[in-house]
Design a protein around this motif. Structure first.
Motif, PDB file in Angstrom:
ATOM      1  N   TRP A 174       0.839  -1.196   0.000  1.00 17.85           N
ATOM      2  CA  TRP A 174       0.000   0.000   0.000  1.00 17.85           C
ATOM      3  C   TRP A 174       0.875   1.247   0.000  1.00 17.85           C
ATOM      4  O   TRP A 174       1.109   1.847  -1.030  1.00 17.85           O
ATOM      5  CB  TRP A 174      -0.969  -0.033   1.184  1.00 17.85           C
ATOM      6  CG  TRP A 174      -1.623  -1.370   1.360  1.00 17.85           C
ATOM      7  CD1 TRP A 174      -1.686  -2.120   2.490  1.00 17.85           C
ATOM      8  CD2 TRP A 174      -2.280  -2.154   0.350  1.00 17.85           C
ATOM      9  NE1 TRP A 174      -2.334  -3.306   2.266  1.00 17.85           N
ATOM     10  CE2 TRP A 174      -2.719  -3.357   0.965  1.00 17.85           C
ATOM     11  CE3 TRP A 174      -2.544  -1.968  -1.005  1.00 17.85           C
ATOM     12  CZ2 TRP A 174      -3.402  -4.344   0.271  1.00 17.85           C
ATOM     13  CZ3 TRP A 174      -3.225  -2.955  -1.698  1.00 17.85           C
ATOM     14  CH2 TRP A 174      -3.648  -4.116  -1.064  1.00 17.85           C
ATOM     15  N   ASN A 175       1.365   1.671   1.140  1.00 21.46           N
ATOM     16  CA  ASN A 175       2.183   2.881   1.195  1.00 21.46           C
ATOM     17  C   ASN A 175       3.622   2.500   1.536  1.00 21.46           C
ATOM     18  O   ASN A 175       3.947   2.259   2.691  1.00 21.46           O
ATOM     19  CB  ASN A 175       1.639   3.853   2.246  1.00 21.46           C
ATOM     20  CG  ASN A 175       2.493   5.111   2.347  1.00 21.46           C
ATOM     21  OD1 ASN A 175       3.350   5.358   1.501  1.00 21.46           O
ATOM     22  ND2 ASN A 175       2.257   5.898   3.378  1.00 21.46           N
ATOM     23  N   ASP A 209       5.284   0.908  -5.245  1.00 17.44           N
ATOM     24  CA  ASP A 209       4.431   1.706  -6.128  1.00 17.44           C
ATOM     25  C   ASP A 209       5.034   3.101  -6.262  1.00 17.44           C
ATOM     26  O   ASP A 209       5.023   3.879  -5.303  1.00 17.44           O
ATOM     27  CB  ASP A 209       3.027   1.793  -5.547  1.00 17.44           C
ATOM     28  CG  ASP A 209       2.047   2.483  -6.492  1.00 17.44           C
ATOM     29  OD1 ASP A 209       2.498   3.075  -7.495  1.00 17.44           O
ATOM     30  OD2 ASP A 209       0.835   2.432  -6.219  1.00 17.44           O
ATOM     31  N   ASP A 223      -8.145   3.307   6.677  1.00 20.57           N
ATOM     32  CA  ASP A 223      -8.394   1.921   6.300  1.00 20.57           C
ATOM     33  C   ASP A 223      -9.869   1.561   6.291  1.00 20.57           C
ATOM     34  O   ASP A 223     -10.226   0.381   6.209  1.00 20.57           O
ATOM     35  CB  ASP A 223      -7.648   0.975   7.239  1.00 20.57           C
ATOM     36  CG  ASP A 223      -7.975   1.232   8.704  1.00 20.57           C
ATOM     37  OD1 ASP A 223      -8.883   2.032   8.980  1.00 20.57           O
ATOM     38  OD2 ASP A 223      -7.316   0.626   9.563  1.00 20.57           O
ATOM     39  N   THR A 250      -6.428   7.287  -1.793  1.00 24.27           N
ATOM     40  CA  THR A 250      -6.363   5.874  -2.144  1.00 24.27           C
ATOM     41  C   THR A 250      -7.778   5.390  -2.419  1.00 24.27           C
ATOM     42  O   THR A 250      -8.682   5.592  -1.603  1.00 24.27           O
ATOM     43  CB  THR A 250      -5.726   5.055  -1.015  1.00 24.27           C
ATOM     44  OG1 THR A 250      -4.413   5.531  -0.760  1.00 24.27           O
ATOM     45  CG2 THR A 250      -5.653   3.580  -1.400  1.00 24.27           C
ATOM     46  N   PRO A 252     -10.442   2.344  -3.333  1.00 24.08           N
ATOM     47  CA  PRO A 252     -10.788   0.933  -3.492  1.00 24.08           C
ATOM     48  C   PRO A 252     -11.784   0.757  -4.632  1.00 24.08           C
ATOM     49  O   PRO A 252     -12.709   1.558  -4.806  1.00 24.08           O
ATOM     50  CB  PRO A 252     -11.434   0.593  -2.147  1.00 24.08           C
ATOM     51  CG  PRO A 252     -12.080   1.879  -1.718  1.00 24.08           C
ATOM     52  CD  PRO A 252     -11.199   2.988  -2.234  1.00 24.08           C
ATOM     53  N   ASN A 286      -7.236  -0.162  -4.885  1.00 23.18           N
ATOM     54  CA  ASN A 286      -6.368   0.307  -3.806  1.00 23.18           C
ATOM     55  C   ASN A 286      -5.161   1.102  -4.310  1.00 23.18           C
ATOM     56  O   ASN A 286      -4.097   1.086  -3.689  1.00 23.18           O
ATOM     57  CB  ASN A 286      -5.881  -0.875  -2.954  1.00 23.18           C
ATOM     58  CG  ASN A 286      -7.022  -1.597  -2.275  1.00 23.18           C
ATOM     59  OD1 ASN A 286      -7.953  -0.987  -1.773  1.00 23.18           O
ATOM     60  ND2 ASN A 286      -6.962  -2.923  -2.278  1.00 23.18           N
ATOM     61  N   SER A 287      -5.326   1.794  -5.405  1.00 22.40           N
ATOM     62  CA  SER A 287      -4.244   2.613  -5.940  1.00 22.40           C
ATOM     63  C   SER A 287      -4.433   4.069  -5.536  1.00 22.40           C
ATOM     64  O   SER A 287      -5.528   4.503  -5.167  1.00 22.40           O
ATOM     65  CB  SER A 287      -4.178   2.502  -7.461  1.00 22.40           C
ATOM     66  OG  SER A 287      -5.365   3.005  -8.045  1.00 22.40           O
ATOM     67  N   TYR A 316     -10.901   5.716   0.822  1.00 21.95           N
ATOM     68  CA  TYR A 316     -10.481   5.245   2.136  1.00 21.95           C
ATOM     69  C   TYR A 316     -10.459   6.401   3.126  1.00 21.95           C
ATOM     70  O   TYR A 316      -9.991   7.509   2.810  1.00 21.95           O
ATOM     71  CB  TYR A 316      -9.092   4.625   2.078  1.00 21.95           C
ATOM     72  CG  TYR A 316      -9.086   3.167   1.680  1.00 21.95           C
ATOM     73  CD1 TYR A 316      -9.485   2.183   2.588  1.00 21.95           C
ATOM     74  CD2 TYR A 316      -8.699   2.782   0.403  1.00 21.95           C
ATOM     75  CE1 TYR A 316      -9.480   0.844   2.232  1.00 21.95           C
ATOM     76  CE2 TYR A 316      -8.690   1.440   0.038  1.00 21.95           C
ATOM     77  CZ  TYR A 316      -9.080   0.484   0.954  1.00 21.95           C
ATOM     78  OH  TYR A 316      -9.087  -0.843   0.602  1.00 21.95           O
TER      79      TYR A 316
END
Length: 724
Positions: A174-175, A209, A223, A250, A252, A286-287, A316
């Motif tokens: 994720w991060n 990423d 989250d 972010t 979803p 989730n980008s 998110y």
């Protein structure tokens, strides 16, 4: 998907010594038959070496970094109490979330900074044809101490002329920002261990990423996603005291493809003037989706809005009011909690990091495949996807031994329906149908060979542990006692050999498929006949070809603390004579053998001293480990020739043998071996102080075997042509 409570990595220091010229042992020309009777493919089966093909193996250096109780070995616990999985309060289990071993490595319950083990890993992986190891730092720990220890050992191996894999890192899915910054600060920025970096497109590879590296995460811990419904909007106000050139979040998409939405940045609040607006299509799950601004915007207060959804899309956020300088909105009205934000700044320090690496975005899912180019997977269910680069070429494909998936979802490997080592044809067989043949990974390799990528990412080598979770764990298939990523001998995914159980079966299977993927070098041709005088002078060996080489420096001793500080230290002082160069000569009457060690041959002749083993019928079904003969040298000018018969070695004859300094030679009449004066095909291995009769895995652990482990050299010579 990596969800364990702990994970580890290796350590690095600058070396003042340049690496030696590579002492090429050509391990892909070695032969072997594993304990299941499977022979390694050679040149005929695997074909010639294929330039550009690479294999990267997932590697773990977290052992001992998150608790050293026990060791709590699940395999031993279940043997002691087969019903323990239904007894979360059993005293056999370690504490909740504590690391539990699925089994015991051939090197014991070792720690990740054990330099003896690291050196053995370098040798075994290089012999297998693995080009790079990728360290798991997905849980946020970089384990600097351990990756420095590994790199120091790897550099020593290279100073000895040996080969090691290159190194790279798989960062959080994720991060990754904090982890990448730490690695850049401690390793890549100072230029430490540059010769070990695994490079792609001219720069060190990092699996992270790159989109997230450009941004500041203004509201962390976001989250809790909120879905954007058609006809509605979601928003968040925020303040910044520095200029910004982009703002986003972010997103979803709940694994759905084709989702999209519009982003708008306004001044002040929901009713403020629009500064920039853009529609985003085909958003990856989730980008980070960041709206670029037409010009830098000054410090101030802003409002970011998401609208006009296509498909399933969300934002998110957090349920609590965690951000003092802004508020969440829904349809232009204040809403509870806060929504996560990414902000891009003109002077973002991560731009230097972006220029330092070749980035590949890691994909966590076992099922969805890539969302775009320049992404890599790490583990997938069969059939795996092709991960393509920006040029559209298949760059990477995953191959895994097992997958913690249950009913097509991310799950726990402790669930009996998960995808274990024997999983194939879409199902996990019952216990009676499981074995050590690796049918799961075999299917995966066949898929990878068909897709023909440039790189195969193999999972994995030495994970060994997983945390114990309760029934309430948020993983599909969790039970009263649950283990996510590793469980037992069937439900685990390490290729490193284990004590008992499958031994080195998965290691040898790895070697076999790497050869089929990468091809091999042609076996060395034999030279002309040469008559050797066994006189201890050795000059007549100079022109004999081919040369058979063995790694030098691999007789290093071991002295390191074990997993639990209360356990005895791991020690191994069996290393003494370090084989370096071996040769075979022939004439019409005899076969002669030569061995040179790194230093003068030491030790008194004993049952394990400087033994030569011969496989004269090229059959693994006859003899001891396939060897029909052994020669036991002495210092009195002779050596014993022994034949394997009726389950033991029996003396047949004495043959001439001489030792001087670091060299040894001996000669055996063809008649004594039952070989006629014609073509010769044989396999051979030298051993010193190994004692593989006690445990075949001692071929990897003890003394020195030339070639390493279960491998053997092959010598082939045709009959001389008759003169006319």
């Amino acid at each position: 998907m990596r969800r364990s409570r702990f994970v580890t990595l290796p350590l690095l220091l600058l070396s003042a010594h340049a690496p030696a010229a590579v002492w090429d042992t050509r391990p892909d020309t070695w032969a072997a038959t594993d304990g299941l009777g499977r022979a390694l493919p050679g040149y005929r089966e695997a074909g010639p070496a294929k330039p550009g093909k690479q294999v990267a193996a997932f590697y773990f250096l977290w052992l001992g970094q998150h608790g050293r109780g026990g060791p709590y070995d699940v395999s031993r616990i279940l043997k002691q109490d087969p019903e323990a999985m239904t007894k979360p309060d059993s005293p056999l289990w370690g504490p909740m979330y504590a690391p539990h071993h699925w089994g015991e490595s051939l090197f014991g319950y070792y720690l990740s900074d054990d330099r003896y083990v690291i050196r053995k890993h370098a040798q075994m992986l290089s012999d297998a044809g693995v080009d790079a190891i990728v360290f798991d730092v997905t849980n946020g720990f970089t384990y600097e101490k351990n990756y420095k220890a590994l790199c120091e050992v790897f550099e020593q191996v290279r100073r000895d002329g040996g080969r090691t894999p290159q190194i790279a890192f798989l960062t959080p899915f994720w991060n990754p920002t904090a982890v990448v910054r730490e690695l850049y600060r401690d390793l890549y920025g100072p230029g430490l261990h540059k010769d070990l970096w695994y490079r792609q497109a001219g720069k060190p590879l990092i699996l992270a990423d790159p989109a997230l590296m450009r941004y500041e995460q203004r509201i962390g811990g976001a989250d809790a996603p909120e879905t954007l419904l058609p006809g509605h909007t979601l928003g968040q106000t925020f303040s910044t005291d520095t200029p910004i050139i982009g703002a986003g979040m972010t997103v979803p998409t709940y694994t759905r493809k084709g989702s999209g939405a519009a982003l708008t940045l306004r001044k002040d609040g929901p009713d403020g003037a629009a500064i920039a607006s853009r529609r985003f299509a085909n958003i990856a799950d989730n980008s980070a989706v960041v709206l670029p601004l037409p010009a830098p915007q000054p410090p101030g207060r802003y409002y970011l809005e998401m609208s006009d959804p296509v498909g399933e899309v969300g934002w998110y956020g957090r349920a609590d009011d965690a951000y003092a300088d802004g508020d969440a909105f829904a349809d232009g009205r204040p809403a509870p909690g806060d929504r996560g934000l990414w902000l891009d700044h003109p002077d973002n320090p991560d731009r230097a990091i972006l220029n330092a690496f070749t980035f590949r975005k890691p994909v966590a899912s076992y099922f969805t495949g890539p969302d775009g180019p320049d992404e890599w997977g790490w583990l997938e269910a069969t059939p795996q996807h092709a991960f393509r680069n920006s040029a559209g070429k298949v760059e990477e494909v995953t191959v895994g031994i097992a997958q913690n998936a249950v009913e097509g979802q991310l799950g726990v490997l402790s669930n009996p329906a998960s995808y274990g080592r024997s999983f194939h044809n879409g199902a996990e067989p019952p216990p009676s149908g499981r074995d050590f043949t690796g049918r799961n990974v075999q299917e995966q390799w066949k898929r990878a060979l068909a897709l023909d990528p440039r790189v195969v990412f193999f999972t994995g080598w030495n994970e060994w542990i997983a945390g114990r979770f309760p029934a309430s764990a948020p993983f599909h298939g969790a039970g009263p006692v649950s283990f996510v990523d590793e469980f037992n001998a069937e439900f685990s995914r390490d290729a490193e050999p284990m004590k008992g159980g499958h031994g080195d079966a998965y290691y040898m299977q790895l070697v076999a498929y790497v050869r089929r993927f990468k091809g091999v070098h042609a076996p060395p041709p034999s030279g002309p006949e040469a008559r050797i005088a066994v006189d201890g002078r050795f000059a007549d060996w100079a022109a004999v070809r081919p040369e058979y080489r063995d790694d030098v420096g691999d007789t290093a001793w071991r002295d390191h603390e074990a997993w639990n500080p209360a356990m005895p230290r791991y020690t191994n002082r069996t290393g003494r004579n370090d084989f370096e160069l071996l040769k075979v000569a022939r004439d019409s009457k005899a076969l002669s053998f030569y061995a040179r060690t790194r230093r003068a041959i030491s030790g008194k002749p004993d049952a394990l001293w400087m033994r030569l083993f011969l496989d004269t019928d090229e059959s693994a079904k006859t003899g001891w480990l396939g060897y029909d003969w052994t020669i036991r040298p002495g210092l009195g000018g002779t050596a014993e020739l022994l034949r394997w018969a009726k389950g033991r070695w029996r003396t047949v004859a004495n043959v001439p043998c001489r030792v001087a300094g670091a060299e040894m030679e001996l000669s055996i009449p063809r008649a004594a071996l039952g070989l006629k004066a014609g073509p010769i095909r044989l396999g051979f291995q030298w051993q010193d102080n190994v004692d593989a009769g006690a445990d075949v895995l001692n071929l990897y652990r003890n003394g020195d075997a030339a070639p390493n482990g279960r491998f053997q050299y092959r010598y082939a010579a045709d009959a001389p042509k008759r003169r006319r």
